[in-house]
Design an enzyme around this catalytic site. Sequence first.
Site, PDB file in Angstrom:
ATOM      1  N   HIS A  76       0.851  -1.192   0.000  1.00  0.00           N
ATOM      2  CA  HIS A  76       0.000   0.000   0.000  1.00  0.00           C
ATOM      3  C   HIS A  76       0.879   1.232   0.000  1.00  0.00           C
ATOM      4  O   HIS A  76       1.298   1.723   1.055  1.00  0.00           O
ATOM      5  CB  HIS A  76      -0.930  -0.024   1.232  1.00  0.00           C
ATOM      6  CG  HIS A  76      -1.876   1.135   1.306  1.00  0.00           C
ATOM      7  ND1 HIS A  76      -2.976   1.138   2.133  1.00  0.00           N
ATOM      8  CD2 HIS A  76      -1.904   2.324   0.663  1.00  0.00           C
ATOM      9  CE1 HIS A  76      -3.639   2.277   2.009  1.00  0.00           C
ATOM     10  NE2 HIS A  76      -2.993   3.029   1.119  1.00  0.00           N
TER      11      HIS A  76
ATOM     12  N   HIS B 113       1.244   4.884  -2.660  1.00  0.00           N
ATOM     13  CA  HIS B 113       0.851   5.621  -3.869  1.00  0.00           C
ATOM     14  C   HIS B 113       2.125   6.227  -4.425  1.00  0.00           C
ATOM     15  O   HIS B 113       2.796   6.992  -3.729  1.00  0.00           O
ATOM     16  CB  HIS B 113      -0.156   6.706  -3.513  1.00  0.00           C
ATOM     17  CG  HIS B 113      -1.368   6.157  -2.819  1.00  0.00           C
ATOM     18  ND1 HIS B 113      -2.538   5.911  -3.475  1.00  0.00           N
ATOM     19  CD2 HIS B 113      -1.568   5.772  -1.522  1.00  0.00           C
ATOM     20  CE1 HIS B 113      -3.424   5.412  -2.625  1.00  0.00           C
ATOM     21  NE2 HIS B 113      -2.861   5.322  -1.427  1.00  0.00           N
TER      22      HIS B 113
ATOM     23  N   HIS C 122      -9.484   1.087  -1.013  1.00  0.00           N
ATOM     24  CA  HIS C 122      -9.392   1.786   0.263  1.00  0.00           C
ATOM     25  C   HIS C 122     -10.784   1.758   0.901  1.00  0.00           C
ATOM     26  O   HIS C 122     -11.780   2.109   0.244  1.00  0.00           O
ATOM     27  CB  HIS C 122      -8.995   3.244   0.054  1.00  0.00           C
ATOM     28  CG  HIS C 122      -7.543   3.474  -0.253  1.00  0.00           C
ATOM     29  ND1 HIS C 122      -6.904   2.879  -1.304  1.00  0.00           N
ATOM     30  CD2 HIS C 122      -6.619   4.253   0.366  1.00  0.00           C
ATOM     31  CE1 HIS C 122      -5.635   3.287  -1.315  1.00  0.00           C
ATOM     32  NE2 HIS C 122      -5.439   4.131  -0.305  1.00  0.00           N
TER      33      HIS C 122
ATOM     34  N   GLU D 189     -10.731   3.926   6.231  1.00  0.00           N
ATOM     35  CA  GLU D 189      -9.631   4.796   6.686  1.00  0.00           C
ATOM     36  C   GLU D 189     -10.285   5.885   7.535  1.00  0.00           C
ATOM     37  O   GLU D 189     -10.067   5.980   8.736  1.00  0.00           O
ATOM     38  CB  GLU D 189      -8.890   5.384   5.477  1.00  0.00           C
ATOM     39  CG  GLU D 189      -7.785   6.381   5.848  1.00  0.00           C
ATOM     40  CD  GLU D 189      -7.114   7.036   4.620  1.00  0.00           C
ATOM     41  OE1 GLU D 189      -7.682   6.945   3.511  1.00  0.00           O
ATOM     42  OE2 GLU D 189      -6.030   7.642   4.802  1.00  0.00           O
TER      43      GLU D 189
ATOM     44  N   ASP E  96       2.021   4.121   2.589  1.00  0.00           N
ATOM     45  CA  ASP E  96       0.972   4.958   1.982  1.00  0.00           C
ATOM     46  C   ASP E  96       1.551   6.065   1.097  1.00  0.00           C
ATOM     47  O   ASP E  96       1.559   5.919  -0.131  1.00  0.00           O
ATOM     48  CB  ASP E  96       0.037   5.526   3.059  1.00  0.00           C
ATOM     49  CG  ASP E  96      -1.365   5.809   2.542  1.00  0.00           C
ATOM     50  OD1 ASP E  96      -1.660   5.506   1.372  1.00  0.00           O
ATOM     51  OD2 ASP E  96      -2.193   6.325   3.331  1.00  0.00           O
ATOM     52  N   ASP E  97       2.000   7.160   1.705  1.00  0.00           N
ATOM     53  CA  ASP E  97       2.592   8.285   0.964  1.00  0.00           C
ATOM     54  C   ASP E  97       3.843   8.722   1.728  1.00  0.00           C
ATOM     55  O   ASP E  97       3.835   9.727   2.441  1.00  0.00           O
ATOM     56  CB  ASP E  97       1.579   9.434   0.875  1.00  0.00           C
ATOM     57  CG  ASP E  97       0.321   9.011   0.134  1.00  0.00           C
ATOM     58  OD1 ASP E  97       0.361   8.920  -1.104  1.00  0.00           O
ATOM     59  OD2 ASP E  97      -0.695   8.734   0.802  1.00  0.00           O
TER      60      ASP E  97
END
Length: 346
Positions: free
Chosen positions: A25, A27, A205, A208, A286-287
Amino acid sequence: MFKAKPVAAGRLPDLLRAMPKAELHMHIEGSLEPELIFALAQRNRVELPYADVDALRRAYVFNNLQSFLDVYHEGTKVLRTEQDFFDMAYAYLVRAHADNVLHAEIFFDTQTHTGHGLDAAVVVNGLHRACVAALAELGITASLIFCFLRHLSEQAAFEALEQVLPYRDKMIGVGLASSELGHPPEKFARVFARCRELGFRLVAHAGEEGPPAYIWSALDVLRVERIDHGVQSMQDPLLMQRLAKDRIPLTVCPLSNLKLCVFPALAQHNLARMLDAGLVATVNSDDPAYFGGYINENFTQTFAALGMSAQQAWQLAHNSFAASFLDEPLRRSYQQRVNAVFEAFE
Ligand code: HPA
Ligand code: ZN
């Protein structure tokens, strides 16, 4: 089940860094470091609304998902050419390899970039070329998951799908990203049904910021195989039973949850409780350029905050491969490498 040797608390961070892992996971646009944003802005003569790298980094304070997505979207405007997408993805794969990531499943979208006037081919080809190069040069395996942007319409999703179908072989699956609240999974029921017919692996997703109901509909309406985040599942005991019984993996991102105020502190995160409940949780970044760390930082900070054990580290590393879309022989060989590192660790 493998029994990990107990490890002194002071040695646990080294084990967490050394253990082989998969990242499921992240991006790719969320791996754009401020330095790379400025370098690409210069290369492409794009004006940024920030004076310098430090000013951009200072903007990385968020109070929810949307406040992050707004800043993240600014950063994506510097991406203009296939080489930019290659450079971004290759930089991430080098960084992930340094964290002992053996395998990455990378989220990307095209709707952001076609909205900036780019061709979807530029995005997919640049990212895919980086995956091929990283396998040849670093030995890391990587595959691409094409995300629909859920704040946009169903029709826009169908159009985006149409645009990437010539590159079908460069993607393993589809996912669902962007603003969750107000955009339930069922909005994309027909698009996901089509993707299922096309043979894509499916993830979304859910849970969240959104309620457990969104996780139920991701499972029962979209028929996804993994849930991204899913931390809100613990409000719903029946849902937890379902996730445990069907061994549905949850790709949890602790530092993301902290930075987007899903939990007030890492010490309140429910990762350890998920494992205790028998859920197939994994740890991911994630990021990473925006949320204060790559995957190893997520592991070390969360283990310190929650007082987690070597056995839980083993479980998370094992889960990361169990939850991946790898072919069985490679999955097993990666899991054997996990066990070998735990056996040799002193
Ligand atoms: N959630 C939803 N969409 C996203 C995220 C996230 O954490 N990061 C990038 N796009
Ligand atoms: Zn995400």
